[in-house]
Design an enzyme around this catalytic site. Structure first.
Site, PDB file in Angstrom:
ATOM      1  N   ASN A   1       0.943  -1.123   0.042  1.00  0.00           N
ATOM      2  CA  ASN A   1       0.192   0.073  -0.137  1.00  0.00           C
ATOM      3  C   ASN A   1       0.919   1.355   0.132  1.00  0.00           C
ATOM      4  OD1 ASN A   1      -2.501   2.029   1.082  1.00  0.00           O
ATOM      5  ND2 ASN A   1      -0.960   2.023   2.589  1.00  0.00           N
TER       6      ASN A   1
ATOM      7  N   ARG B   1       8.631 -10.219  -4.346  1.00  0.00           N
ATOM      8  CA  ARG B   1       9.584 -11.608  -4.576  1.00  0.00           C
ATOM      9  C   ARG B   1       9.690 -12.049  -3.086  1.00  0.00           C
ATOM     10  NH1 ARG B   1      11.311 -15.252  -4.871  1.00  0.00           N
ATOM     11  NH2 ARG B   1      13.291 -15.740  -6.130  1.00  0.00           N
TER      12      ARG B   1
ATOM     13  N   TYR C   1       3.769   9.902 -11.002  1.00  0.00           N
ATOM     14  CA  TYR C   1       2.931   9.266  -9.891  1.00  0.00           C
ATOM     15  C   TYR C   1       2.085   8.225 -10.846  1.00  0.00           C
ATOM     16  CZ  TYR C   1      -0.845   7.981  -6.818  1.00  0.00           C
ATOM     17  OH  TYR C   1      -1.741   7.339  -6.236  1.00  0.00           O
TER      18      TYR C   1
ATOM     19  N   LYS D   1       2.095   3.949 -11.177  1.00  0.00           N
ATOM     20  CA  LYS D   1       0.945   3.117 -10.875  1.00  0.00           C
ATOM     21  C   LYS D   1       0.539   2.245 -12.103  1.00  0.00           C
ATOM     22  CE  LYS D   1       0.309   4.276  -6.511  1.00  0.00           C
ATOM     23  NZ  LYS D   1       0.439   3.083  -5.509  1.00  0.00           N
TER      24      LYS D   1
END
Ligand code: NAP
Length: 260
Positions: free
Chosen positions: A88, A121, A153, A157
Site C-alpha cells: 500500500n 518477490r 506518480y 501506478k
C-alpha cells in the site's frame, strides 16, 4: 482453522491504516510497516486490545531496499509466516514535472515501484503455495488516465498495474491470488480533503472515504478479484474511458487544466 497473517505497508496513516483495521476486524493477524515515529507502537497496541489479533510491526523506511530481507527473516525466526501481502505505501504528487527535484522522484519510484516488486518477490519466496495466499497491490485510477501533474506518480501506478496483471497470469496455476486495487481519489489526509472539497459534480462524486475503499478492497481480495475499482461512479468512468476516443479525452483534460 489457522488464522492468516497480513502484512500491510504504509499502515500508520490513510488507506493503509483503514486496511489494517478492516483486516483486524475480519480476524487476520497483522504485520504493520511504516516510517519510524509514525505512531506504529500505539496503533499496534490499540488494534491488539480492540480486535483480539496478534500485531507485529516494523518501523523502517521502505525506500531502503537493503532492509527488506530482514523483515521476512525476522518474521520467519519468530514463526510468523505471512499469508497476505498488501503493498500500500505510496507517494503521490500534484505538481508540474519541473517543480520537484530529483530526490523527490527517486523516493517516489523507490517507494511506489521498487518496494512493491522486492517485497512481492520475498513474500512469494516464503509462502506455502498449496494453501491460499493473497497479494493486494495498490495502484490508482491515476495509472489508467493520462493526467498532467501526476506524470511520475501515474507512471508508477501504470507499472503496478502491468506488474500485477503479469503476476496474475504467472500464478494462475497456484493458490496465490493477486489483486490490483485501482481507487480514484480518497480522503486520506487534510490537504486532499481540502482539494477534494473544491471539486464539483461528477469529480466530487468519485472521491471515497478510506474505510469504504478498504472494505471493498478486502472483499475483492478474498474473492480473488483481479481488479478492484471501488465506487460505482469510478467503475462507470472506467467503462466510459474505453469508449471515448483519445482525442476527446485529451481535449477534456486540457480544458480542465487550462492547458494550451
Ligand atoms: N489518497 C488518494 O487519493 C489515493 C488515490 C489512489 C491511490 N492511492 C494510493 O493508496 C496508497 C495509500 O495512499 P494514502 O493516500 O493513504 O497515503 P498516505 O496517507 O500518505 O499514507 C502513506 C503511508 O505510507 C507510509 N510511508 C510513506 N513513506 C514511507 C516510507 N518511505 N517507508 C515506509 N512507509 C512510508 C506513511 O507513513 P508515515 O505516516 O510515517 O508518513 C503512511 O503510513 C498509495 O499507494 C497511493 O498511491 C491513494
Amino acid at each position: 482453522m489457522k488464522r492468516l497473517t497480513a502484512l500491510v505497508t504504509g499502515a500508520s496513516e490513510g488507506l493503509g491504516k483503514s486496511l489494517a483495521f478492516e483486516l483486524a476486524n475480519r480476524n487476520f493477524n497483522l504485520v504493520l510497516i511504516s516510517l519510524p515515529a509514525s505512531g506504529l507502537p500505539e496503533l499496534a497496541a490499540f488494534i491488539r486490545s480492540n480486535f483480539n489479533v496478534n500485531v507485529h510491526y516494523f518501523e523502517l523506511d521502505l525506500t531502503k531496499a537493503e532492509l527488506f530481507t530482514g523483515i521476512f527473516d525476522t518474521l520467519s525466526a519468530e514463526q510468523v509466516p505471512v499469508d497476505i501481502l498488501v503493498n500500500n505505501a505510496g507517494l503521490g504528487n500534484w505538481s508540474w514535472f519541473e517543480d520537484k527535484n530529483i530526490d523527490f522522484y527517486k523516493t517516489q519510484i523507490d517507494l511506489n515501484i521498487t518496494s512493491t516488486v522486492l517485497l512481492t518477490r520475498l513474500f512469494l519466496g516464503q509462502v506455502d503455495k498449496s494453501h491460499p495466499s493473497y497479494i493486494l497491490n495498490v495502484g490508482s485510477l491515476g495509472g489508467r488516465f493520462i493526467v498532467p501533474r501526476k506524470q511520475v506518480y501515474g507512471a508508477t501506478k501504470s507499472f503496478i498495474a502491468y506488474f500485477t496483471k503479469c503476476l496474475q497470469l504467472e500464478q494462475s496455476g497456484t493458490q496465490v491470488r493477486v489483486s490490483l486495487l485501482s481507487p480514484g481519489g480518497i480522503n486520506t489526509k487534510p490537504e486532499l480533503l481540502v482539494l477534494n472539497h473544491s471539486l464539483k459534480g461528477i469529480s466530487r462524486a468519485t472521491i471515497l472515504e478510506p474505510e469504504e475503499v478498504a472494505r471493498e478492497a478486502v472483499d475483492g481480495l478474498l474473492k480473488g478479484k483481479k481488479e478492484i475499482i471501488p465506487g460505482a461512479i469510478n467503475r462507470f468512468l472506467v467503462l466510459l474511458d474505453a469508449f471515448l476516443p483519445g482525442r476527446i479525452k485529451e481535449m477534456i483534460i486540457k480544458r480542465k487544466l487550462a492547458l494550451g
